[in-house]
Write an enzyme that holds these catalytic residues in place. Structure first.
Site, PDB file in Angstrom:
ATOM      1  N   ARG B  50     -32.216 -76.472 -56.806  1.00 20.89           N
ATOM      2  CA  ARG B  50     -31.280 -77.146 -57.718  1.00 20.89           C
ATOM      3  C   ARG B  50     -29.849 -77.203 -57.163  1.00 20.89           C
ATOM      4  O   ARG B  50     -29.197 -78.226 -57.321  1.00 20.89           O
ATOM      5  CB  ARG B  50     -31.353 -76.549 -59.118  1.00 20.89           C
ATOM      6  CG  ARG B  50     -31.113 -75.102 -59.195  1.00 20.89           C
ATOM      7  CD  ARG B  50     -31.733 -74.500 -60.428  1.00 20.89           C
ATOM      8  NE  ARG B  50     -33.121 -74.138 -60.196  1.00 20.89           N
ATOM      9  CZ  ARG B  50     -34.076 -74.339 -61.053  1.00 20.89           C
ATOM     10  NH1 ARG B  50     -33.838 -74.947 -62.183  1.00 20.89           N
ATOM     11  NH2 ARG B  50     -35.298 -73.953 -60.796  1.00 20.89           N
ATOM     12  N   THR B  51     -29.392 -76.138 -56.501  1.00 21.51           N
ATOM     13  CA  THR B  51     -28.018 -76.171 -55.977  1.00 21.51           C
ATOM     14  C   THR B  51     -27.901 -77.281 -54.936  1.00 21.51           C
ATOM     15  O   THR B  51     -26.994 -78.111 -54.968  1.00 21.51           O
ATOM     16  CB  THR B  51     -27.637 -74.819 -55.347  1.00 21.51           C
ATOM     17  OG1 THR B  51     -27.770 -73.804 -56.328  1.00 21.51           O
ATOM     18  CG2 THR B  51     -26.216 -74.824 -54.835  1.00 21.51           C
ATOM     19  N   LYS B  79     -32.181 -69.963 -31.817  1.00 26.17           N
ATOM     20  CA  LYS B  79     -31.822 -69.691 -30.410  1.00 26.17           C
ATOM     21  C   LYS B  79     -30.746 -68.615 -30.341  1.00 26.17           C
ATOM     22  O   LYS B  79     -30.304 -68.251 -29.250  1.00 26.17           O
ATOM     23  CB  LYS B  79     -31.331 -70.966 -29.727  1.00 26.17           C
ATOM     24  CG  LYS B  79     -32.412 -72.032 -29.629  1.00 26.17           C
ATOM     25  CD  LYS B  79     -31.845 -73.319 -29.056  1.00 26.17           C
ATOM     26  CE  LYS B  79     -32.833 -74.467 -29.218  1.00 26.17           C
ATOM     27  NZ  LYS B  79     -32.159 -75.753 -29.175  1.00 26.17           N
ATOM     28  N   ARG B 100     -24.934 -72.070 -47.954  1.00 28.10           N
ATOM     29  CA  ARG B 100     -25.644 -70.937 -48.571  1.00 28.10           C
ATOM     30  C   ARG B 100     -26.202 -70.083 -47.439  1.00 28.10           C
ATOM     31  O   ARG B 100     -26.793 -70.599 -46.493  1.00 28.10           O
ATOM     32  CB  ARG B 100     -26.784 -71.397 -49.468  1.00 28.10           C
ATOM     33  CG  ARG B 100     -27.639 -70.187 -49.886  1.00 28.10           C
ATOM     34  CD  ARG B 100     -28.602 -70.475 -50.976  1.00 28.10           C
ATOM     35  NE  ARG B 100     -27.908 -70.684 -52.238  1.00 28.10           N
ATOM     36  CZ  ARG B 100     -28.539 -70.817 -53.395  1.00 28.10           C
ATOM     37  NH1 ARG B 100     -29.846 -70.749 -53.453  1.00 28.10           N
ATOM     38  NH2 ARG B 100     -27.855 -71.006 -54.501  1.00 28.10           N
ATOM     39  N   HIS B 128     -21.037 -67.151 -55.978  1.00 27.23           N
ATOM     40  CA  HIS B 128     -21.613 -68.491 -56.151  1.00 27.23           C
ATOM     41  C   HIS B 128     -20.707 -69.214 -57.145  1.00 27.23           C
ATOM     42  O   HIS B 128     -21.086 -69.437 -58.294  1.00 27.23           O
ATOM     43  CB  HIS B 128     -23.046 -68.335 -56.683  1.00 27.23           C
ATOM     44  CG  HIS B 128     -23.858 -69.594 -56.648  1.00 27.23           C
ATOM     45  ND1 HIS B 128     -23.408 -70.764 -56.094  1.00 27.23           N
ATOM     46  CD2 HIS B 128     -25.102 -69.861 -57.098  1.00 27.23           C
ATOM     47  CE1 HIS B 128     -24.351 -71.683 -56.213  1.00 27.23           C
ATOM     48  NE2 HIS B 128     -25.385 -71.162 -56.824  1.00 27.23           N
TER      49      HIS B 128
END
Lengths: 155, 298
Positions: B50-51, B79, B100, B128
């Site tokens: 949803r975010t 890597k 995020r 958040h």
């Protein structure tokens, strides 16, 4: 030579060149050595006195280091565990410079964040950063607050 | 350059400004080409539906485009590239970055290396902020943030949404009631900080004793992994479940919020009651994130 001055000579013999850290919070002298990276394998001549009577702070520790003048970042670290300490720089047997210690508002590269999930404990190209607040030391990155056992978190 | 890293960086005035913009957007008063030609970089190092989708929607509604790492496993991260390097590279492609990341403080680090604004979309157990803003926005849609009794229910010890929301509410005239199972209470240092900010905080051990005194009930998930066994989890979870029966006699203006996804915390029968606002809350993610994108890119 009286017994008193004999003891004095043994415990706190004057140094010619180097640093005397006086008024260390009693019991913190060994942590001061740890902060300065002084271990049994270093070459400096060191004198340590612990639990010495002090008119100013009751009991205190003293550390003398010959032929070494402390850098500012080392003084900042000492301030964290011994906020009343005084630093005397000795040159040619005389006090060249005497100053107290102050904790800077931001500690860069001094404290390791105890939060294992903090980005500052990864291989990212940053150095740890803690803000000094009234509540304690707060990590700039993850907001973790250190309020006790500060000596254990000093890098 | 404006970064959106932590709700703690915000004054009440700045929060109100963003929420006012979101309100106008919600009323369709916005320029659908405001961010035309702009590119938003979405860097999601942890799963999110949803975010991520609400940021993509917000950018599309303002006429902009998104670029993203679809699969971290296929990128240069495997890597061994540092986040700092990734951020420096994507700064050259995008006009703003949404991040995020599983590590706390990752967004703060990103803001030090980015040459474009960074929006924190969740850093581990940390912050958040856009979630908190849409929580505030949803409350404000129903009632002014004056003399409001807000109850926080659930895992208040580990739940980051609860901490951020409590902090943001302390900027307003709000009485806070906390309702948490034993061991999952709001940490004492958080309570102390809220009180030092002149917020009234009352701690309750059961939802029944306080539900009739609330204007807002914010429900968070009680996570199963916090309990030693399934039986003790169900024992606690069932006593914190919101049901129509529990809601008899509550204040008329009560609204129930939940950051979603919910599991067993709210009985589905509650969805039909006028108090249920959690799906509206989820929808509000779009106007609030549009307001944030305008704030950092205009």
């Amino acid at each position: 030579m009286s017994e008193n001055s004999h003891q004095k000579g043994l415990i706190i013999r004057p140094i010619t060149n180097g640093t005397v850290i006086d008024h260390i919070t009693a019991g913190e002298a060994l942590n001061v050595l740890k902060i300065l990276g002084i271990t049994g394998t270093t070459t400096e001549s060191i004198s340590v006195a612990t639990n010495v009577t002090s008119p100013r702070i009751g009991r205190k520790d003293i550390v003398k280091i010959e032929n070494r003048e402390l850098r500012q970042d080392e003084v900042d670290r000492i301030a964290l565990i011994a906020p009343q300490a005084t630093i005397n720089i000795i040159r040619e047997c005389a006090v060249h410079n005497k100053k107290g210690v102050t904790i800077p508002p931001l500690l860069k590269g001094v404290i390791r964040c105890p939060n294992p999930g903090c980005i500052s404990n990864t291989k990212e190209p940053i150095i740890s950063s803690f803000e000094v607040t009234r509540k304690g030391l707060q990590c700039t990155y993850c907001d973790w607050l250190i309020t006790k056992d500060i000596a254990n978190h000093i890098i | 350059m404006d970064h959106i890293i932590s709700i703690r960086d915000f004054s009440r005035e700045r929060l109100d400004h963003i929420l006012d913009t979101a309100q106008r957007i919600g009323d369709n008063q916005y320029d659908a080409r405001a961010l035309s030609g702009k590119i938003l970089g979405l860097l999601f190092f942890e799963p999110s539906t949803r975010t991520r989708m609400s940021f993509e929607t917000a950018m599309a509604r303002l006429g902009g485009a998104c670029i993203s790492i679809d699969c971290v496993e296929a990128s240069s991260i495997v890597k061994g590239e540092t986040l700092a390097d990734t951020i420096r590279v994507i700064s050259g492609y995008a006009d703003a970055i949404v991040l995020r990341h599983p590590k706390e403080g990752a967004a703060r680090l990103a803001s030090e290396f980015a040459t474009v604004p960074v929006i924190n979309a969740g850093d581990g157990a940390g912050q958040h902020p856009s979630q908190t803003m849409l929580d505030l926005f949803t409350i404000r849609q129903s009632m002014p943030l004056e003399q409001v009794d807000v109850g926080l229910l659930g895992d208040l010890r580990y739940g980051r949404t609860a901490h951020s929301l409590a902090y943001a509410l302390s900027l307003y005239d709000v009485n806070l009631h906390t309702i948490a199972p034993k061991g999952l209470e709001l940490p004492p240092n958080v309570v102390q900080e809220l009180r030092s900010r002149k917020m009234k905080v009352r701690e309750h051990s059961s939802i029944e004793e306080v539900i009739r005194d609330l204007d807002v009930l914010y429900v968070t998930r009680i996570q199963r992994e916090r309990f030693p066994d399934t039986a003790s989890y169900y024992g606690v979870a069932s006593s914190y479940r919101i049901t129509p029966e529990l809601l008899e006699g509550v204040r008329e203006r009560l609204i129930i919020l939940h950051p979603l996804p919910r599991v067993d915390e709210i009985d589905p029968r509650v969805d039909a009651l006028p108090y249920a606002r959690y799906f509206e809350q989820a929808r509000n993610a779009v106007p609030v994130r549009m307001a944030l994108l305008l704030e950092v890119m205009k």
